[in-house]
Each structure stands twice: as structure tokens, then as C-alpha cells.
Design an enzyme around this catalytic site. Structure first.
Site, PDB file in Angstrom:
ATOM      1  N   ASP A 207       0.806  -1.232   0.000  1.00  0.00           N
ATOM      2  CA  ASP A 207       0.000   0.000   0.000  1.00  0.00           C
ATOM      3  C   ASP A 207       0.830   1.269   0.000  1.00  0.00           C
ATOM      4  O   ASP A 207       0.453   2.278  -0.569  1.00  0.00           O
ATOM      5  CB  ASP A 207      -0.941   0.022   1.204  1.00  0.00           C
ATOM      6  CG  ASP A 207      -0.190   0.217   2.514  1.00  0.00           C
ATOM      7  OD1 ASP A 207       0.657  -0.644   2.853  1.00  0.00           O
ATOM      8  OD2 ASP A 207      -0.408   1.233   3.187  1.00  0.00           O
TER       9      ASP A 207
ATOM     10  N   ASP B 148       5.768   0.202   3.295  1.00  0.00           N
ATOM     11  CA  ASP B 148       6.127  -1.039   3.985  1.00  0.00           C
ATOM     12  C   ASP B 148       5.817  -2.235   3.093  1.00  0.00           C
ATOM     13  O   ASP B 148       5.555  -2.082   1.902  1.00  0.00           O
ATOM     14  CB  ASP B 148       5.435  -1.122   5.353  1.00  0.00           C
ATOM     15  CG  ASP B 148       3.919  -1.052   5.230  1.00  0.00           C
ATOM     16  OD1 ASP B 148       3.381  -1.343   4.141  1.00  0.00           O
ATOM     17  OD2 ASP B 148       3.259  -0.706   6.230  1.00  0.00           O
TER      18      ASP B 148
ATOM     19  N   TYR C 192      -5.315   0.659   9.323  1.00  0.00           N
ATOM     20  CA  TYR C 192      -6.441   0.969   8.436  1.00  0.00           C
ATOM     21  C   TYR C 192      -7.745   0.578   9.100  1.00  0.00           C
ATOM     22  O   TYR C 192      -8.513  -0.234   8.593  1.00  0.00           O
ATOM     23  CB  TYR C 192      -6.265   0.277   7.077  1.00  0.00           C
ATOM     24  CG  TYR C 192      -5.143   0.895   6.269  1.00  0.00           C
ATOM     25  CD1 TYR C 192      -5.292   2.148   5.687  1.00  0.00           C
ATOM     26  CD2 TYR C 192      -3.921   0.248   6.109  1.00  0.00           C
ATOM     27  CE1 TYR C 192      -4.268   2.733   4.959  1.00  0.00           C
ATOM     28  CE2 TYR C 192      -2.892   0.822   5.380  1.00  0.00           C
ATOM     29  CZ  TYR C 192      -3.070   2.069   4.812  1.00  0.00           C
ATOM     30  OH  TYR C 192      -2.052   2.647   4.097  1.00  0.00           O
TER      31      TYR C 192
ATOM     32  N   GLU D 191       5.806   9.693   3.058  1.00  0.00           N
ATOM     33  CA  GLU D 191       5.445   8.350   2.583  1.00  0.00           C
ATOM     34  C   GLU D 191       4.464   8.434   1.419  1.00  0.00           C
ATOM     35  O   GLU D 191       3.499   9.199   1.469  1.00  0.00           O
ATOM     36  CB  GLU D 191       4.823   7.518   3.715  1.00  0.00           C
ATOM     37  CG  GLU D 191       4.664   6.061   3.355  1.00  0.00           C
ATOM     38  CD  GLU D 191       4.223   5.193   4.531  1.00  0.00           C
ATOM     39  OE1 GLU D 191       4.256   3.957   4.390  1.00  0.00           O
ATOM     40  OE2 GLU D 191       3.829   5.736   5.583  1.00  0.00           O
TER      41      GLU D 191
END
Length: 516
Positions: A102, A105, A254, A495
């Protein structure tokens, strides 16, 4: 970590365009009553030279190749990446190889991956005709997601696989996906441990994608729609939030904060779009009120689908005259009015100097790209019947929505106080210290030996630029005062994420293909 970032400006030579990279690899109308101050939020001075939106579009799609998990194809263009996660699912005797990481990571999270897939499909549905030579790449990015979601949805009856890897374990290491030796635990939702939110989002993704592939691959399209129908039935029949079922491996990463009602209405809306089956319109009419159709919520993200659903359903009223959907046009108007400075309903927050839409400190640009996409999509729907938005005494035309969206897209591409592009590899100046494992560690080609779990942290904390440029990645972006520090350890700002890029693909396609 799974959200975004921080950073300190640095300069960099402009990267070649995608076409050059490929070569190298191979050898209206309306009235707005606005104050002069608020006009600056709509029409800021253009940079000295207009942006190359076609190049930005190509790069925004290329980014997805850097996020791929699984066995990479022969035509893989991001060549510093290698195969990874080739045994994903084997612990449960299922094949969950493929899909996307996603963000920065090495976890495969089902909810944001499904939303990313839905938004890639919607981008192609609305603006694919403006993508020209990039349409094939966009469809390949979409199919990389749907191929995985099909596996996740059909591996076992009355179950949907929704995650690979425990993020708490994954985040203890800073390692390349190609080197992963952290546990690749597999997580699913079932009738006993439901996940209506992630299941209905998966149904939306598969249904939307079925529209994209209907002409070019009818058999695949049919499989997508059939699976979407089954997954939606599963989501609707066994109700519950996947956050409750998965607990600490879903949260706080999430969590489904908005619950699952929004995904049920969103999923039904996409199934109606894809199938034209009246049963889904009946579902929307019968359940809309209880599933949040009346809520005026002004955030659109991997978690909350309410306003996106209203824009989508308003299409049925604006383009097809379906009277029962007029309600959604009214609610969509309320959302639009909240974004347009100078109107009586204006309530959005913009940064003081640059005029960037600002929602929250973590990964703010996800809201900017999703909002820009909705503005352009609604403008398209309005244009189809000469409609406009009435905000109190202000009449807002489709062209005004395009102006608001353009201001946001241009900010991301470099027309901002820092004079920095927040798309990596685009323009002459962009962030160098991206919070992304594969990008920040030496590639397997450059460093064939394994870099162990804890050994990798030296690269996280290093002041050196990332050795592998994650071309096309849109980062979390600046803070509420337009400040951005190019710092790899500030994941809130530095990120990238697939769901930041996916709506940007559609927005960039619009500007690449529309004379301004």
C-alpha cells in the site's frame, strides 16, 4: 508505517520523460460571486512554463510498478524492484501472490488496496479516453490489482482474504520486499468474523473494473462482475466491521472508522453502474437512508466513501434523468459548495499562502487528489446536461470546479510556496528522502547480498537521498502552513501510498487531454 510523512527541500536534476525512460529501458459557462481574496484560491498565477501533464500522468501510473508484489512480468519498467512475496498465502494453502504494497512497507492491506483499485477503474472510466498512449499502462495497473482481488475473493467459500502480513511484525524491520523474512500471516473475514466494509469495497473495485474491461476482454469483465456480485452479497448478508474482526492487525493502520454502511451503498452503486440490474437500484432506494445517503460528509478516502457515492449516483440523475437520484445531486452540490471559496456554504480549509486543501497532518495529499478527482468528475457530469451548482446566491459552473481542481493539481506538481514537486521524479525539484523501504535501500541489483531486518534501519535514518527513485509517487505532502521537510523518518509527510496516486491518475488524464 502505513500512512505518510516529513521532509527538507533539496534540488535535483529533472528526470527524463517516461517515453525516454522506455527507450532507455529497451537499449463554461456560469457565474461566481467571489471576493478578490477568494479568487486567488481558484486562479493562482501559473508557473513560468505550463506543466507537462502528459508526463505527470505517465509517471503517476509508473509508480504502481514500484509497489507491485509477486512475480514481476518481463515488461516491468521499474527495474530496481524484483520478485517478492512469492509464497504469500501458502501458510493457509491458498494463492495470494501478487497485488500491491500500500505504501512504504511490505504489508498487503485489503481495504486500501481495494479502494485504490476502484479509483484506478473510475479514473479510466471517466478519463481513459484522454489517456492516449498511457491507457494500456493504466489498465495494466488496474489489472494487477483485480487479479489479486479475484484470488482473495475466490480462494475459499464464504470468505474473503483481506490482508497478508502482520504490520506490527513488518514494522519492526526495515527491509526490501525482495528480502522479506517477517511472518507472512494471512487474514480473512468470514460469516462468523465479518468485514462488510472491506468486502463491499472489494465488490466495488471488481464491479468498476468490469466496466473498464467490458470491450477489451469481455470474458475477464464477466468474471469480475460475477465475483463482485457474490462478494457484495457476502458483505451485505454477514454484516460487521473488519476492524472488529481483525483487531490489532487492522488498527490503527487501516481502521474502518466510518463503519461499513458507506461501503455497502458504494458497492451497490458500482454494481448498478456495471450491471444495470434494477435490483441494485432497488437496494439503493430502499437502503440509502439507513446507509448514510442523507449524511453530508465532506471527506473522501479509503475509509469514507459517502461523498464519492453521492457524486457517482448523481451521474444517473444528470446524465440519465433518473428522478429518484436527484437527492444525490443535491447532496453533491452541498459538498461542492463547501469547497468553493466565497460561497455561503464554504467551509474547507486551505493553507494560508499556497491555497492547498488541508484536511489532516497525516498523508494530507490523499484528500487533495481524491477531491480534485471528484471535482473534475462532477464537472463532467454537469457539463453533460448544461447543469450548474447553486450555492446560496452564487452560481457555480463546471468550469469553476475545474479551476479549483487545477489549483490543487498544480500545487502538487510544483506551483507552491516551496517550489517543489510533491510527485517524485517530476520536475526539477522533488523530495529525495522518501519513506519507502524498497526505494531507500540499495536495490538487489546494486547489493545482491541480503540486508537483514535490523541492518536496514541505517538506511531509514541516513541523510543520503534514496538510491532508487520511486518515479511518480505522490507523497503525503506539506503541513497546514505549506511547510515540508524532506525527512524520511517523518512518514506523515514523506510516505507515498497507492490511494494518493489512484485518483491523481484520473485528474492528470483530464488535464493532459483537455486544452486549458
Amino acid at each position: 508505517s502505513s500512512f505518510p510523512y516529513k521532509a527538507s527541500p533539496s534540488s535535483h536534476h529533472a528526470l527524463p520523460t517516461i517515453s525516454q525512460l522506455s527507450v532507455n529501458r529497451m537499449a463554461a459557462k456560469g457565474f461566481l460571486f467571489l471576493s478578490l481574496m477568494s479568487l486567488s484560491l481558484l486562479h493562482s498565477p501559473s508557473p513560468a512554463s505550463a506543466f507537462n501533464y502528459a508526463d505527470a500522468l505517465a509517471k503517476s501510473i509508473l509508480f504502481f510498478e514500484g509497489q507491485r508484489s509477486g512475480k514481476l512480468p518481463a515488461n516491468q519498467r521499474v527495474t530496481w524492484r524484483g520478485d517478492s512475496g512469492l509464497s504469500d498465502g501458502s501458510s493457509c494453502n491458498v494463492d495470494l501472490v501478487g497485488g500491491y504494497y500500500d505504501a512504504g512497507d511490505n504489508v498487503k492491506f485489503g481495504l486500501p488496496m481495494a479502494f485504490t483499485t476502484t479509483m484506478l477503474a473510475w479514473s479510466i472510466i471517466e478519463f481513459g479516453g484522454l489517456m492516449h498512449g498511457e491507457l494500456g499502462n493504466a489498465k495494466a495497473a488496474l489489472r494487477w490489482g483485480t487479479d489479486y482481488l479475484l484470488k482473495a475473493a475466490t480462494a475459499a467459500p464464504d470468505a474473503l482474504y483481506v490482508q497478508v502480513a502482520d504490520p506490527n511484525q513488518d514494522h519492526r524491520c526495515w527491509e526490501r520486499p525482495e528480502d522479506m523474512d517477517t511472518p507472512r500471516n494471512v487474514y480473512k473475514v468470514t460469516s462468523q468474523n465479518p468485514g462488510s466494509d472491506v468486502a463491499a469495497e472489494t465488490a466495488a473495485a471488481l464491479a468498476a473494473a468490469s466496466i473498464v474491461f467490458k470491450d477489451s476482454d469481455p470474458a475477464y469483465s464477466s468474471k469480475l462482475l460475477h465475483t463482485a456480485t457474490q462478494v457484495f452479497d457476502f458483505a451485505n448478508r454477514y454484516r460487521g466491521s473488519y476492524s472488529d474482526s481483525l483487531s490489532s492487525v487492522a488498527c490503527p493502520f487501516y481502521c474502518s472508522y466510518s463503519g461499513y454502511n458507506d461501503e455497502l451503498l458504494w458497492g451497490a452503486s458500482w454494481l448498478h453502474q456495471a450491471s444495470q440490474d434494477v435490483s441494485f437500484m432497488s437496494y439503493i432506494e430502499s437502503n440509502g437512508h439507513t446507509l448514510g445517503a442523507e449524511d453530508d460528509d465532506y471527506s473522501f478516502s479509503w475509509d469514507d466513501k459517502r461523498v464519492g457515492t453521492k457524486i457517482l449516483l448523481s451521474k444517473g440523475f444528470l446524465q440519465n434523468g433518473i428522478e429518484v437520484l436527484q437527492l444525490y445531486k443535491a447532496h453533491s452540490d452541498n459538498y461542492i459548495c463547501s469547497l468553493v471559496p466565497g460561497t455561503s456554504s464554504f467551509q474547507a480549509q486551505y493553507t494560508p499562502v499556497g491555497g492547498l486543501l488541508y484536511k489532516e497532518s497525516g498523508s494530507n495529499l490523499q484528500y487533495v487528489t481524491s477531491t480534485a478527482f471528484l471535482l473534475l468528475t462532477y464537472a463532467k457530469y454537469l457539463d453533460s446536461n448544461g447543469g450548474s451548482v447553486l450555492c446560496g446566491t452564487s452560481k457555480v459552473a463546471a468550469a469553476d470546479l475545474v479551476s479549483v481542481a487545477k489549483k490543487q493539481v498544480d500545487y502538487i506538481l510544483g506551483n507552491n510556496p516551496a517550489k517543489m514537486s510533491y510527485m517524485v521524479g517530476f520536475g526539477s525539484r522533488y523530495p529525495q528522502h522518501v519513506h519507502h523501504r524498497g526505494s531507500s535501500l540499495p536495490s538487489v541489483r546494486a547489493h545482491p547480498g541480503r540486508i537483514a531486518c535490523s541492518e536496514g534501519f541505517q538506511y531509514l535514518y541516513s541523510g543520503s537521498p534514496n538510491p532508487n527513485v520511486l518515479v511518480g509517487a505522490v507523497l503525503g505532502g506539506p503541513d497546514s502552513q505549506d511547510h515540508f521537510a524532506d525527512d524520511r523518518n517523518n512518514y506523515q509527510q514523506s510516505e507515498p501510498a497507492t490511494y494518493i496516486n489512484a485518483p491523481m491518475v484520473g485528474a492528470l488524464a483530464f488535464f493532459a487531454g483537455t486544452p486549458m
